[in-house]
Design an enzyme around this catalytic site. Sequence first.
Site, PDB file in Angstrom:
ATOM      1  N   ASN A   9       0.857  -1.185   0.000  1.00 45.89           N
ATOM      2  CA  ASN A   9       0.000   0.000   0.000  1.00 45.89           C
ATOM      3  C   ASN A   9       0.897   1.241   0.000  1.00 45.89           C
ATOM      4  O   ASN A   9       1.685   1.445   0.928  1.00 45.89           O
ATOM      5  CB  ASN A   9      -0.896  -0.046   1.250  1.00 45.89           C
ATOM      6  CG  ASN A   9      -1.816   1.149   1.331  1.00 45.89           C
ATOM      7  OD1 ASN A   9      -1.397   2.277   1.081  1.00 45.89           O
ATOM      8  ND2 ASN A   9      -3.059   0.922   1.691  1.00 45.89           N
ATOM      9  N   HIS A  12       0.978   6.268   1.729  1.00 42.20           N
ATOM     10  CA  HIS A  12       1.730   7.260   2.508  1.00 42.20           C
ATOM     11  C   HIS A  12       2.940   7.817   1.770  1.00 42.20           C
ATOM     12  O   HIS A  12       3.568   8.773   2.238  1.00 42.20           O
ATOM     13  CB  HIS A  12       2.054   6.707   3.895  1.00 42.20           C
ATOM     14  CG  HIS A  12       0.766   6.475   4.644  1.00 42.20           C
ATOM     15  ND1 HIS A  12      -0.104   7.503   4.918  1.00 42.20           N
ATOM     16  CD2 HIS A  12       0.154   5.342   5.056  1.00 42.20           C
ATOM     17  CE1 HIS A  12      -1.187   7.008   5.513  1.00 42.20           C
ATOM     18  NE2 HIS A  12      -1.050   5.699   5.609  1.00 42.20           N
ATOM     19  N   HIS A  45      -5.619   3.407  -1.541  1.00 42.19           N
ATOM     20  CA  HIS A  45      -6.952   3.730  -1.019  1.00 42.19           C
ATOM     21  C   HIS A  45      -7.302   5.122  -1.521  1.00 42.19           C
ATOM     22  O   HIS A  45      -6.701   6.109  -1.095  1.00 42.19           O
ATOM     23  CB  HIS A  45      -6.921   3.677   0.514  1.00 42.19           C
ATOM     24  CG  HIS A  45      -8.249   3.916   1.164  1.00 42.19           C
ATOM     25  ND1 HIS A  45      -8.421   3.855   2.520  1.00 42.19           N
ATOM     26  CD2 HIS A  45      -9.472   4.226   0.652  1.00 42.19           C
ATOM     27  CE1 HIS A  45      -9.692   4.095   2.819  1.00 42.19           C
ATOM     28  NE2 HIS A  45     -10.342   4.340   1.696  1.00 42.19           N
ATOM     29  N   ARG A  47      -9.487   7.841  -1.076  1.00 39.25           N
ATOM     30  CA  ARG A  47     -10.486   8.285  -0.086  1.00 39.25           C
ATOM     31  C   ARG A  47     -11.332   9.403  -0.660  1.00 39.25           C
ATOM     32  O   ARG A  47     -10.879  10.158  -1.536  1.00 39.25           O
ATOM     33  CB  ARG A  47      -9.775   8.767   1.186  1.00 39.25           C
ATOM     34  CG  ARG A  47      -9.024   7.673   1.926  1.00 39.25           C
ATOM     35  CD  ARG A  47      -8.470   8.204   3.235  1.00 39.25           C
ATOM     36  NE  ARG A  47      -9.532   8.397   4.191  1.00 39.25           N
ATOM     37  CZ  ARG A  47      -9.792   7.563   5.209  1.00 39.25           C
ATOM     38  NH1 ARG A  47      -9.044   6.501   5.408  1.00 39.25           N
ATOM     39  NH2 ARG A  47     -10.784   7.799   6.016  1.00 39.25           N
ATOM     40  N   ARG A  51      -7.063  12.638   0.627  1.00 41.77           N
ATOM     41  CA  ARG A  51      -5.989  13.156   1.491  1.00 41.77           C
ATOM     42  C   ARG A  51      -4.616  12.617   1.098  1.00 41.77           C
ATOM     43  O   ARG A  51      -3.611  13.233   1.392  1.00 41.77           O
ATOM     44  CB  ARG A  51      -6.273  12.853   2.960  1.00 41.77           C
ATOM     45  CG  ARG A  51      -6.199  11.379   3.291  1.00 41.77           C
ATOM     46  CD  ARG A  51      -6.324  11.153   4.774  1.00 41.77           C
ATOM     47  NE  ARG A  51      -7.675  11.371   5.245  1.00 41.77           N
ATOM     48  CZ  ARG A  51      -8.164  10.804   6.359  1.00 41.77           C
ATOM     49  NH1 ARG A  51      -7.389  10.039   7.099  1.00 41.77           N
ATOM     50  NH2 ARG A  51      -9.394  11.017   6.730  1.00 41.77           N
ATOM     51  N   GLU A  72      -8.641   0.231  -2.913  1.00 40.18           N
ATOM     52  CA  GLU A  72      -9.505   0.243  -1.723  1.00 40.18           C
ATOM     53  C   GLU A  72     -10.401   1.461  -1.825  1.00 40.18           C
ATOM     54  O   GLU A  72      -9.933   2.554  -2.166  1.00 40.18           O
ATOM     55  CB  GLU A  72      -8.669   0.392  -0.451  1.00 40.18           C
ATOM     56  CG  GLU A  72      -7.865  -0.815  -0.097  1.00 40.18           C
ATOM     57  CD  GLU A  72      -6.990  -0.542   1.135  1.00 40.18           C
ATOM     58  OE1 GLU A  72      -7.083   0.550   1.726  1.00 40.18           O
ATOM     59  OE2 GLU A  72      -6.211  -1.426   1.474  1.00 40.18           O
ATOM     60  N   THR A 103      -8.422   3.622   8.388  1.00 38.45           N
ATOM     61  CA  THR A 103      -9.610   2.768   8.488  1.00 38.45           C
ATOM     62  C   THR A 103      -9.662   2.157   9.884  1.00 38.45           C
ATOM     63  O   THR A 103      -8.709   1.529  10.329  1.00 38.45           O
ATOM     64  CB  THR A 103      -9.529   1.657   7.422  1.00 38.45           C
ATOM     65  OG1 THR A 103      -9.147   2.264   6.194  1.00 38.45           O
ATOM     66  CG2 THR A 103     -10.865   0.970   7.246  1.00 38.45           C
ATOM     67  N   GLU A 153     -11.065  -9.338   3.168  1.00 37.77           N
ATOM     68  CA  GLU A 153      -9.783  -8.992   3.772  1.00 37.77           C
ATOM     69  C   GLU A 153     -10.031  -8.899   5.267  1.00 37.77           C
ATOM     70  O   GLU A 153     -10.857  -8.098   5.722  1.00 37.77           O
ATOM     71  CB  GLU A 153      -9.241  -7.667   3.226  1.00 37.77           C
ATOM     72  CG  GLU A 153      -7.893  -7.325   3.864  1.00 37.77           C
ATOM     73  CD  GLU A 153      -7.239  -6.092   3.286  1.00 37.77           C
ATOM     74  OE1 GLU A 153      -7.347  -5.829   2.081  1.00 37.77           O
ATOM     75  OE2 GLU A 153      -6.581  -5.380   4.086  1.00 37.77           O
ATOM     76  N   HIS A 192      -3.689  -4.503   7.727  1.00 36.51           N
ATOM     77  CA  HIS A 192      -3.803  -3.317   8.574  1.00 36.51           C
ATOM     78  C   HIS A 192      -2.832  -3.406   9.744  1.00 36.51           C
ATOM     79  O   HIS A 192      -2.910  -4.308  10.559  1.00 36.51           O
ATOM     80  CB  HIS A 192      -5.218  -3.053   9.104  1.00 36.51           C
ATOM     81  CG  HIS A 192      -5.427  -1.567   9.326  1.00 36.51           C
ATOM     82  ND1 HIS A 192      -4.945  -0.916  10.423  1.00 36.51           N
ATOM     83  CD2 HIS A 192      -5.994  -0.621   8.541  1.00 36.51           C
ATOM     84  CE1 HIS A 192      -5.234   0.380  10.310  1.00 36.51           C
ATOM     85  NE2 HIS A 192      -5.860   0.589   9.167  1.00 36.51           N
ATOM     86  N   GLY A 193      -1.882  -2.466   9.749  1.00 37.43           N
ATOM     87  CA  GLY A 193      -0.974  -2.312  10.875  1.00 37.43           C
ATOM     88  C   GLY A 193       0.143  -3.335  10.943  1.00 37.43           C
ATOM     89  O   GLY A 193       0.891  -3.360  11.925  1.00 37.43           O
TER      90      GLY A 193
END
Length: 243
Positions: A9, A12, A45, A47, A51, A72, A103, A153, A192-193
């Site tokens: 992903n 960032h 993602h 959004r 952002r 996503e 999320t 997922e 996630h994470g």
Amino acid sequence: MSPLKLSINIDHVATLRNARGGTHPDPLAAAQAVLEAGADGITVHLREDRRHIRDHDVERLRAAIAAPLNLEMAATEEMVAIAERLKPADCCIVPEKRAELTTEGGLDLLRAGPFLASAIKRLNAAGIRSSIFVEADKAQIEAAAALGAHAIELHTGAYADAAPEDRPALLARLAEGARIAAASGLACHAGHGLSFETIGGIARIPEVSEVSIGHFLVGQAVFTGLPEAVRRMKGLIAEARAG
Ligand code: PXP
């Protein structure tokens, strides 16, 4: 065990670019670098508030990379129309709240409105593999299968953020979720994470066929560069998968 795919992903990378309003670092260049380092696919993602990743990024990625692109997105008319136009290989439907930092949990399929069912149908009709981001909960996973999704997922956030002594119980719940997904005919992804410390537990779940990892790797890139961070993650996955 079958190989576990790693989708990176790159949201960032766009966060960092947007901090100064210019073009550096370029998410497309980051995508190319991680694929060269051995990643199996790219996740972004898009959004509602744009952002990090912007429409132009998704268009450029779609045009320039051959590896599977996983988009996503929230289940909205705007996003489904974008997916139908750009036809990424995969689309993962996620819940989205304007004020959240990231999320915050899986989608609640028992309370989802009728649009979700039509979104899944439209994605499937466009030849896109549809997936839904859910908690490791039997009713949620079975609801995803009933909606005709190709995959779920599993939300790994609680496991990834937990203290080490609390992780085994959370991991057992994720493993049970993965078994339910497979028994329901769904492919099982997870994310996630996740980090170097927490990937092993997830990679040892045989039903999980793909993980999506972003924030940790982009952070790690500050110290080692993105290719090295991806190579190390791939190595940890291979080790865990080999048993
Ligand atoms: N999977 C989903 C559905 C997500 O929303 C995110 C965060 O955008 C991820 C995976 C990746 O999470 P992280 O950036 O914490 O690795």
